[in-house]
Enzyme design. Structure first.
Site, mmCIF file in Angstrom:
data_model
loop_
_atom_site.group_PDB
_atom_site.id
_atom_site.type_symbol
_atom_site.label_atom_id
_atom_site.label_comp_id
_atom_site.label_asym_id
_atom_site.label_seq_id
_atom_site.Cartn_x
_atom_site.Cartn_y
_atom_site.Cartn_z
ATOM 1 N N GLY A 259 40.384 38.640 38.127
ATOM 2 C CA GLY A 259 40.867 37.278 38.370
ATOM 3 C C GLY A 259 40.348 36.719 39.669
ATOM 4 C CG ASP A 260 41.475 38.169 43.649
ATOM 5 O OD1 ASP A 260 42.077 37.086 43.688
ATOM 6 O OD2 ASP A 260 41.962 39.215 44.073
ATOM 7 C CB ILE A 261 35.482 38.751 40.577
ATOM 8 C CG1 ILE A 261 35.700 39.980 41.464
ATOM 9 C CG2 ILE A 261 33.998 38.506 40.327
ATOM 10 C CD1 ILE A 261 35.212 39.838 42.886
#
Length: 405
Positions: free
Chosen positions: A175-177
């Site tokens: 999700g962060d990436i």
């Protein structure tokens, strides 16, 4: 030829100045991408403590290697945005910048008097990129968000895991990436838009939105059938054979993405031409429906060979196949680690020699580069505050005494 050599010394974003107010993963990853592509990135951290990621292992000589990977190609200063002097300095930097990125909870920058509406008055050309768990508007906008929340609420965990098993988090901070990548796409789209309008704008990226968008056909299948997609392990809900299969010494991936490949696989690789005419396997939807049955037949063949043999025999017929690498194997692979340079060795001022992730976006005329390691905390205070903004050493000493830097 000389022109091409000259181009390779240039970088695509070297004319852009980025102020990076982000912490942990999504925002720092976006800043690193912009830096890899040549932008001048100034990382701003809280004095004494710095980015939360400085507290994440592994460590080498007291420095976080986790932080060092995500913050390469940045110069670093410390700045306390709760002080009046700190706010003035940020405004001075914003006046010179092309892009500012931040990942505070929505509204925090406004409460500090440093939100987009304030900064655009100072610099109408400023592109302001914000990434957060749920975005800057909507009923959940004030919820705190981390990667695992985005994977859970974006649907990724519901699709990941063994058939009949529990929802499973992806093995990385997906999700962060995805949020970081979408932030880069947004700010670069705004850079182009600025060439047409002369004005900057605000970009709003949510981790949950990023995960939802990445699931593409899962939602299309639901809209079409009204059925919630189940977890299928390594099988693909839209294509078969397209799965992992047991070989003598491990698992191997085979991917027959169309009818031609499937027929060639049956005829030339596993020598089971009868499967082409079998009513259970006539079409892609039928093969998906009967994947487990067909898998048993395919594994009669794969189990007679090693992973390497399956890959070689399948690739020899032009059918996609590959081993399931672990991290060690990837770092030693001649294509990924070698030719594609997906791991780059750099010299860090404290850590010494270390490897960081390479850049997957290959501009062939202006290659991405790791030009500098991540900064130690406040490493470039003098260079930026004195060299760029014109403060003198005495003023910096006063700022340090007042915990401004």
């Amino acid at each position: 030829m000389e022109k091409n050599k000259s181009l390779k010394k240039m970088q695509a974003l070297e004319n852009l100045l980025v102020i990076d107010l982000t912490r942990v993963v999504a925002g720092p990853y976006a800043g690193a991408i912009l830096g890899d592509l040549g932008a001048k990135v100034i990382k701003i951290e809280v004095p004494e403590k710095g980015d939360d990621a400085r507290g994440y292992g592994p460590y080498e000589k007291g420095e976080s290697v986790y932080y060092a990977n995500l913050n390469r190609n940045k110069k670093g200063i410390t700045l306390n945005l709760k002080t009046e002097e700190g706010k003035i300095i940020l405004k001075q930097l914003a006046a010179k910048a092309d892009i500012l990125i931040e990942n505070y909870r929505p509204g925090v920058m406004d409460k500090l008097g440093l939100g987009y509406e304030t900064l655009r008055e100072i610099n109408p050309r400023l592109i302001y990129g914000a990434v957060s768990g749920f975005g800057t508007y909507g009923p959940y906008s004030q919820r705190p968000g981390y990667d695992i929340i985005s994977q859970a609420m974006g649907g990724l965990m519901s699709l990941t895991g063994e058939k009949g098993g529990e929802p499973t988090r992806s093995g990385n901070a997906m999700g962060d990436i995805l949020g970081g990548m979408n932030l880069v796409i947004g700010v670069l789209a705004a850079v182009n838009a600025r060439t047409m309008t002369g004005k900057g704008q605000k970009i709003d990226v949510a981790l949950v939105d990023s995960v939802v968008a990445s699931l593409e056909n899962a939602y299309i299948r639901y809209f079409e059938s009204g059925e919630i997609p189940p977890r299928n392990g390594n099988a693909y809900a839209s294509i078969a054979p397209y799965d992992s299969y047991h070989a003598k010494d491990g698992l191997v991936i085979i991917a027959c993405g169309n009818q031609k490949l499937y027929e060639k696989f049956c005829n030339e690789v596993i020598h089971m031409p009868w499967m082409i005419e079998d009513e259970r396997f006539l079409t892609v939807p039928l093969r998906v429906e009967n994947n487990e049955i067909q898998k048993r037949y395919i594994e009669e063949w794969t189990m007679e060979h090693t992973v390497e043999e399956v890959v070689e025999l399948t690739l020899a017929q032009g059918i996609p196949a590959g081993p399931i690498y672990n991290v060690k194997q990837i770092t030693e692979d001649e294509h990924i680690a070698g030719a594609r340079e997906m791991f780059v060795e750099i010299e860090h001022p404290v850590i010494g020699k270390m490897k960081v992730n390479g850049q997957p976006v290959k501009l062939l005329d202006m290659p991405p580069r790791v030009n500098m390691p991540a900064p130690t905390l406040g490493q470039h205070n003098v260079e930026i505050l004195c060299g760029m903004l014109g403060y003198d050493r005495e003023e910096l000493n006063l700022f340090a005494e007042r915990h401004v830097i």
